[in-house]
Design a protein around this motif. Structure first.
Motif, PDB file in Angstrom:
ATOM      1  N   MET A   1      41.253  55.393 -14.802  1.00  0.00           N
ATOM      2  CA  MET A   1      40.697  54.278 -15.556  1.00  0.00           C
ATOM      3  C   MET A   1      41.691  53.131 -15.582  1.00  0.00           C
ATOM      4  N   SER A   2      41.199  51.928 -15.867  1.00  0.00           N
ATOM      5  CA  SER A   2      42.061  50.755 -15.993  1.00  0.00           C
ATOM      6  C   SER A   2      41.513  49.846 -17.074  1.00  0.00           C
ATOM      7  N   ARG A   3      42.380  48.985 -17.598  1.00  0.00           N
ATOM      8  CA  ARG A   3      41.974  47.972 -18.572  1.00  0.00           C
ATOM      9  C   ARG A   3      42.571  46.639 -18.156  1.00  0.00           C
ATOM     10  N   LYS A   4      41.703  45.630 -17.994  1.00  0.00           N
ATOM     11  CA  LYS A   4      42.115  44.291 -17.615  1.00  0.00           C
ATOM     12  C   LYS A   4      42.014  43.376 -18.829  1.00  0.00           C
ATOM     13  N   LEU A   5      43.087  42.622 -19.079  1.00  0.00           N
ATOM     14  CA  LEU A   5      43.153  41.754 -20.252  1.00  0.00           C
ATOM     15  C   LEU A   5      43.383  40.314 -19.822  1.00  0.00           C
ATOM     16  N   ASP A   6      42.678  39.373 -20.461  1.00  0.00           N
ATOM     17  CA  ASP A   6      42.978  37.953 -20.310  1.00  0.00           C
ATOM     18  C   ASP A   6      42.830  37.295 -21.679  1.00  0.00           C
ATOM     19  N   GLN A   7      42.881  35.986 -21.718  1.00  0.00           N
ATOM     20  CA  GLN A   7      42.868  35.290 -23.003  1.00  0.00           C
ATOM     21  C   GLN A   7      41.500  35.316 -23.677  1.00  0.00           C
ATOM     22  N   HIS A   8      40.466  35.748 -22.961  1.00  0.00           N
ATOM     23  CA  HIS A   8      39.123  35.711 -23.527  1.00  0.00           C
ATOM     24  C   HIS A   8      38.564  37.088 -23.854  1.00  0.00           C
ATOM     25  N   GLN A   9      38.850  38.100 -23.032  1.00  0.00           N
ATOM     26  CA  GLN A   9      38.219  39.396 -23.220  1.00  0.00           C
ATOM     27  C   GLN A   9      39.024  40.478 -22.501  1.00  0.00           C
ATOM     28  N   HIS A  10      38.556  41.729 -22.627  1.00  0.00           N
ATOM     29  CA  HIS A  10      39.134  42.815 -21.849  1.00  0.00           C
ATOM     30  C   HIS A  10      37.999  43.526 -21.101  1.00  0.00           C
ATOM     31  N   VAL A  11      38.345  44.089 -19.947  1.00  0.00           N
ATOM     32  CA  VAL A  11      37.385  44.790 -19.103  1.00  0.00           C
ATOM     33  C   VAL A  11      37.896  46.202 -18.868  1.00  0.00           C
ATOM     34  N   ASP A  12      37.099  47.200 -19.232  1.00  0.00           N
ATOM     35  CA  ASP A  12      37.442  48.599 -19.006  1.00  0.00           C
ATOM     36  C   ASP A  12      36.731  49.106 -17.763  1.00  0.00           C
ATOM     37  N   SER A  13      37.462  49.848 -16.923  1.00  0.00           N
ATOM     38  CA  SER A  13      36.903  50.362 -15.676  1.00  0.00           C
ATOM     39  C   SER A  13      37.220  51.838 -15.517  1.00  0.00           C
ATOM     40  N   TRP A  14      36.293  52.567 -14.905  1.00  0.00           N
ATOM     41  CA  TRP A  14      36.477  53.963 -14.551  1.00  0.00           C
ATOM     42  C   TRP A  14      36.188  54.103 -13.066  1.00  0.00           C
ATOM     43  N   PHE A  15      36.901  55.000 -12.390  1.00  0.00           N
ATOM     44  CA  PHE A  15      36.724  55.126 -10.956  1.00  0.00           C
ATOM     45  C   PHE A  15      36.985  56.547 -10.481  1.00  0.00           C
ATOM     46  N   VAL A  16      36.355  56.891  -9.379  1.00  0.00           N
ATOM     47  CA  VAL A  16      36.641  58.117  -8.624  1.00  0.00           C
ATOM     48  C   VAL A  16      36.648  57.715  -7.147  1.00  0.00           C
ATOM     49  N   GLY A  17      37.351  58.478  -6.321  1.00  0.00           N
ATOM     50  CA  GLY A  17      37.389  58.117  -4.916  1.00  0.00           C
ATOM     51  C   GLY A  17      38.013  59.199  -4.060  1.00  0.00           C
ATOM     52  N   MET A  18      38.068  58.926  -2.774  1.00  0.00           N
ATOM     53  CA  MET A  18      38.641  59.876  -1.833  1.00  0.00           C
ATOM     54  C   MET A  18      39.211  59.140  -0.627  1.00  0.00           C
ATOM     55  N   VAL A  19      40.155  59.790   0.035  1.00  0.00           N
ATOM     56  CA  VAL A  19      40.759  59.291   1.272  1.00  0.00           C
ATOM     57  C   VAL A  19      40.708  60.419   2.293  1.00  0.00           C
ATOM     58  N   MET A  20      40.183  60.123   3.478  1.00  0.00           N
ATOM     59  CA  MET A  20      40.065  61.170   4.489  1.00  0.00           C
ATOM     60  C   MET A  20      40.161  60.572   5.882  1.00  0.00           C
ATOM     61  N   PRO A  21      40.552  61.391   6.874  1.00  0.00           N
ATOM     62  CA  PRO A  21      40.575  60.922   8.251  1.00  0.00           C
ATOM     63  C   PRO A  21      39.171  60.979   8.837  1.00  0.00           C
ATOM     64  N   ILE A  22      38.845  60.024   9.695  1.00  0.00           N
ATOM     65  CA  ILE A  22      37.544  59.999  10.342  1.00  0.00           C
ATOM     66  C   ILE A  22      37.631  60.431  11.808  1.00  0.00           C
ATOM     67  N   ALA A  23      38.625  59.906  12.515  1.00  0.00           N
ATOM     68  CA  ALA A  23      38.746  60.247  13.949  1.00  0.00           C
ATOM     69  C   ALA A  23      40.121  59.896  14.452  1.00  0.00           C
ATOM     70  N   ARG A  24      40.557  60.579  15.503  1.00  0.00           N
ATOM     71  CA  ARG A  24      41.757  60.195  16.249  1.00  0.00           C
ATOM     72  C   ARG A  24      41.303  59.353  17.432  1.00  0.00           C
ATOM     73  N   LEU A  25      41.611  58.056  17.407  1.00  0.00           N
ATOM     74  CA  LEU A  25      41.152  57.140  18.439  1.00  0.00           C
ATOM     75  C   LEU A  25      42.082  57.084  19.641  1.00  0.00           C
ATOM     76  N   PHE A  26      43.354  57.337  19.420  1.00  0.00           N
ATOM     77  CA  PHE A  26      44.316  57.367  20.526  1.00  0.00           C
ATOM     78  C   PHE A  26      45.573  58.118  20.095  1.00  0.00           C
TER      79      PHE A  26
END
Length: 262
Positions: free
Chosen positions: A237-262
């Motif tokens: 999760m993350s929280r972004k703050l500025d002079q007007h408001q704050h924004v809360d974010s949640w995330f999930v993700g992944m990193v993987m190999p797709i192919a060996r090109l060379f």
């Protein structure tokens, strides 16, 4: 009339093909070098992925503030030609935006193209330079409609078991409001530390400043699970703050190999 015996043989044949494909893909992964995750932090490492290995970073991101909600599917393709040069292509495959119960939008986002140069000092220290452009490919309402140019300087170092990434960047914005500067300055610092053989924790501070628009600050926390050297999963999760408001974010993700090109 449907022949049950033939249907059963056909189903077993399809299942055999699927299982064979999965086994072949698993065997391919076992021979693939380790991935180089660039997510979930805003900061990029100076190091490039393994040369010739096409990698995909992808995820789900949901942000909420007092004005509504925004959900997107961010992605980034990474390919290194050697240990010093590589390219990155990223963006948001889909975006769902809701300002209120009546205003809803759906579409794709802008596309970023980046050329990256790594300067390897030794096995635990490196510098990096990224030169990129954001192309205005987003549907109306999901982008500025103008092209942005970006220069990012990176310093990465292993401090014992802890990995440090520091990014300093400047972006020339294609679209600004009256009284705002076209230059957006950014700075971020990310720390990643192992918790066990497969688990790690990420902490990051990032900020940006644009004359005439003010400053923004973001704090990010994430857990990363790597069941193997060829797959990385994250949640946080993350929280972004500025002079007007704050924004809360949640995330999930992944990193993987797709192919060996060379």
């Amino acid at each position: 009339m449907l022949n049950i015996q033939k249907l059963g043989r056909f189903s077993l044949g399809i299942l055999s093909v699927v299982l064979s494909s999965v086994c072949a893909y698993a065997q391919t992964l076992s021979e693939t070098p380790a991935v180089s995750p660039y997510r979930p932090s805003v900061s990029s490492p100076a190091q490039l992925p393994f040369p010739g290995q096409l990698e995909l970073d992808m995820g789900w991101l949901s942000s909420h503030d007092s004005g509504g909600a925004r959900t997107s599917l961010p992605y980034q393709w990474k390919l290194a030609f050697n240990q010093e040069w590589g390219v990155l292509i990223g963006g948001e495959a889909q975006i769902w935006s809701r300002e209120n119960s009546l205003t809803r939008q759906h579409g794709s986002g802008d596309t970023s193209l980046t050329l990256k140069r790594a300067f390897l000092v030794n096995e635990s220290e490196a510098w990096g330079v990224e030169i990129g452009a954001k192309l205005a490919t987003a549907r109306s309402g999901f982008g500025s409609g103008k092209q942005d140019l970006n220069l990012n300087l990176i310093y990465s170092r292993d401090l014992g078991a802890v990995h440090l990434d520091v990014n300093g960047n400047v972006t020339q914005l294609g679209a600004v409001e009256l009284g705002e500067s076209r230059l957006l300055h950014g700075l971020s610092t990310s720390l990643s530390a192992p918790m066990s053989e497969q688990w790690a924790a990420n902490l990051e501070w990032s900020g940006s400043y644009q004359r005439g628009a003010g400053a923004q600050t973001q704090f990010l926390m994430a857990l990363v699970y790597s069941p193997s050297r060829r797959l990385s999963l994250d949640v946080g999760m993350s929280r972004k703050l500025d002079q007007h408001q704050h924004v809360d974010s949640w995330f999930v993700g992944m990193v993987m190999p797709i192919a060996r090109l060379f």
